[in-house]
Design a protein around this motif. Structure first.
Motif, short mmCIF file in Angstrom:
data_model
loop_
_atom_site.label_atom_id
_atom_site.label_comp_id
_atom_site.label_asym_id
_atom_site.label_seq_id
_atom_site.Cartn_x
_atom_site.Cartn_y
_atom_site.Cartn_z
N ILE A 148 0.85 -1.20 0.00
CA ILE A 148 0.00 0.00 0.00
C ILE A 148 0.88 1.24 0.00
O ILE A 148 1.73 1.41 0.88
CB ILE A 148 -0.93 0.02 1.23
N PRO A 149 0.70 2.11 -0.97
CA PRO A 149 1.60 3.28 -1.07
C PRO A 149 1.30 4.34 -0.02
O PRO A 149 0.17 4.57 0.36
CB PRO A 149 1.29 3.82 -2.48
N GLY A 150 2.39 4.98 0.46
CA GLY A 150 2.26 6.12 1.35
C GLY A 150 1.75 5.75 2.74
O GLY A 150 1.47 4.60 3.05
N ASN A 151 1.65 6.80 3.58
CA ASN A 151 1.16 6.63 4.94
C ASN A 151 -0.10 7.43 5.22
O ASN A 151 -0.56 7.50 6.36
CB ASN A 151 2.26 7.06 5.94
N ASN A 152 -0.65 8.05 4.19
CA ASN A 152 -1.83 8.88 4.38
C ASN A 152 -3.08 8.03 4.55
O ASN A 152 -3.12 6.87 4.15
CB ASN A 152 -2.01 9.82 3.17
N ASP A 153 -4.10 8.65 5.14
CA ASP A 153 -5.39 7.97 5.27
C ASP A 153 -5.94 7.67 3.88
O ASP A 153 -5.87 8.52 2.97
CB ASP A 153 -6.38 8.85 6.03
N SER A 154 -6.47 6.50 3.70
CA SER A 154 -6.97 6.12 2.38
C SER A 154 -7.96 4.98 2.48
O SER A 154 -8.04 4.27 3.50
CB SER A 154 -5.80 5.72 1.46
N ASN A 155 -8.72 4.80 1.42
CA ASN A 155 -9.63 3.67 1.26
C ASN A 155 -9.40 3.10 -0.13
O ASN A 155 -9.30 3.85 -1.10
CB ASN A 155 -11.09 4.10 1.40
N ALA A 156 -9.32 1.79 -0.21
CA ALA A 156 -9.05 1.17 -1.51
C ALA A 156 -9.65 -0.22 -1.56
O ALA A 156 -9.94 -0.83 -0.52
CB ALA A 156 -7.55 1.11 -1.77
N SER A 157 -9.85 -0.71 -2.78
CA SER A 157 -10.35 -2.07 -2.98
C SER A 157 -9.52 -2.72 -4.08
O SER A 157 -9.19 -2.09 -5.08
CB SER A 157 -11.83 -2.06 -3.37
N TYR A 158 -9.20 -3.99 -3.89
CA TYR A 158 -8.38 -4.73 -4.84
C TYR A 158 -9.07 -6.04 -5.17
O TYR A 158 -9.48 -6.78 -4.27
CB TYR A 158 -6.99 -5.00 -4.26
N SER A 159 -9.17 -6.34 -6.46
CA SER A 159 -9.90 -7.53 -6.89
C SER A 159 -8.98 -8.73 -7.05
O SER A 159 -7.82 -8.60 -7.43
CB SER A 159 -10.61 -7.25 -8.22
N GLN A 160 -9.54 -9.89 -6.78
CA GLN A 160 -8.85 -11.16 -6.99
C GLN A 160 -9.91 -12.19 -7.31
O GLN A 160 -10.63 -12.65 -6.43
CB GLN A 160 -8.05 -11.58 -5.75
N ASP A 161 -10.04 -12.56 -8.60
CA ASP A 161 -11.10 -13.45 -9.05
C ASP A 161 -12.44 -12.83 -8.67
O ASP A 161 -12.70 -11.70 -8.99
CB ASP A 161 -10.92 -14.85 -8.46
N ARG A 162 -13.29 -13.57 -7.95
CA ARG A 162 -14.60 -13.02 -7.56
C ARG A 162 -14.59 -12.49 -6.13
O ARG A 162 -15.63 -12.26 -5.54
CB ARG A 162 -15.70 -14.09 -7.71
N TYR A 163 -13.40 -12.25 -5.60
CA TYR A 163 -13.27 -11.70 -4.25
C TYR A 163 -12.62 -10.33 -4.31
O TYR A 163 -11.80 -10.04 -5.19
CB TYR A 163 -12.45 -12.64 -3.36
N ILE A 164 -13.00 -9.48 -3.35
CA ILE A 164 -12.46 -8.12 -3.28
C ILE A 164 -11.84 -7.91 -1.90
O ILE A 164 -12.47 -8.21 -0.88
CB ILE A 164 -13.56 -7.05 -3.51
N PHE A 165 -10.61 -7.38 -1.88
CA PHE A 165 -9.97 -6.98 -0.63
C PHE A 165 -10.23 -5.49 -0.44
O PHE A 165 -9.79 -4.67 -1.25
CB PHE A 165 -8.47 -7.26 -0.67
N HIS A 166 -10.94 -5.14 0.62
CA HIS A 166 -11.25 -3.75 0.93
C HIS A 166 -10.33 -3.28 2.06
O HIS A 166 -10.17 -4.00 3.06
CB HIS A 166 -12.70 -3.59 1.35
N VAL A 167 -9.75 -2.11 1.90
CA VAL A 167 -8.76 -1.61 2.86
C VAL A 167 -9.12 -0.21 3.30
O VAL A 167 -9.42 0.67 2.47
CB VAL A 167 -7.34 -1.60 2.23
N LYS A 168 -9.08 0.01 4.62
CA LYS A 168 -9.31 1.34 5.20
C LYS A 168 -8.13 1.67 6.11
O LYS A 168 -7.87 0.94 7.06
CB LYS A 168 -10.61 1.37 5.99
N ARG A 169 -7.42 2.75 5.78
CA ARG A 169 -6.29 3.17 6.61
C ARG A 169 -6.61 4.52 7.22
O ARG A 169 -6.93 5.48 6.51
CB ARG A 169 -5.02 3.27 5.76
#
Length: 220
Positions: A36-57
């Motif tokens: 995950i780039p940087g150290n700032n607050d962020s929200n992101a989602s990453y796909s893998q097949d039919r699954y999604i990794f959701h990230v909240k920093r």
């Protein structure tokens, strides 16, 4: 089950995690934490097949979950927000210096309970609908996880399909019981209505007969 895995981490140090099924999501999640780039607050989602990794920093604390793509974004990010608030409220500044898995024994149970709630309880979605779309979710871009990890070979997400089938079977049984109960009450109401209608018809017929006769018993 909509949400299958979750963790809480400080940087790349995992403080607590829980998996609802047999999966290698934990290994993939650690690679995501490192990339995950940087150290700032962020929200992101990453796909893998039919699954999604959701990230909240937020404030150096990262909350991550893996969910079925059919779960969308509102529920997973509402789950992450809830987990973040509970974790900070429970451990406060201790999260800044805690060792790896320091909170796992206690907080993994919270992750388990919240995964079950946000995956199965329809009230979870109703509450989130009342809150409206979370503003931080609107600008989240879903990227392919292979691109994020900058690897040429394809990562395979291994999920225990038996566990998923068991979860689906459990939900199907609950829905079937509700359906049978609804049908049973509908039949009871229909039967009562028919009996009442039959009694009314009988009463009308008897009343008509009595008024049409001149017998003393009917004249009284």
């Amino acid at each position: 089950m909509a949400i299958l895995y979750a963790l809480v981490a400080r940087g790349s140090v995992v403080l607590a995690e829980y998996s609802a099924t047999s999966t290698n999501a934990s290994a993939i999640a650690r690679q995501i934490l490192e990339k995950i780039p940087g150290n700032n607050d962020s929200n992101a989602s990453y796909s893998q097949d039919r699954y999604i990794f959701h990230v909240k920093r937020t404030d150096g604390l990262t909350v991550l979950c893996m969910a079925d793509e059919v779960a969308g974004r509102r529920i997973p990010f509402a789950f992450l927000e809830e987990i973040h608030q509970r974790f900070v409220r429970t451990y406060g500044r201790a999260v800044l210096s805690a060792q790896a898995y320091a909170m796992n024994d206690e907080f993994s149970r919270v992750l388990s309970q919240q995964i079950e709630y946000y995956s199965s309880d329809p009230n979870a979605d109703r509450i989130n609908r009342l809150k409206g779309e979370m503003s931080q979710v609107r600008n989240v871009m879903i990227e392919n996880i292979d691109k994020v990890l900058e690897r040429g070979d394809r990562l395979e997400l291994l999920v225990d399909k038996t566990a998923n089938m068991q979860g689906n079977t459990f939900r199907f049984r609950k829905q079937a019981r509700r359906f049978r109960s609804t049908v049973w009450w509908r039949n009871v109401k229909l039967t009562v209505a028919l009996i009442f209608l039959l009694l009314v018809i009988i009463y009308v017929i008897l009343a008509f007969i009595c008024h049409g006769l001149t017998l003393p018993t009917c004249l009284k």
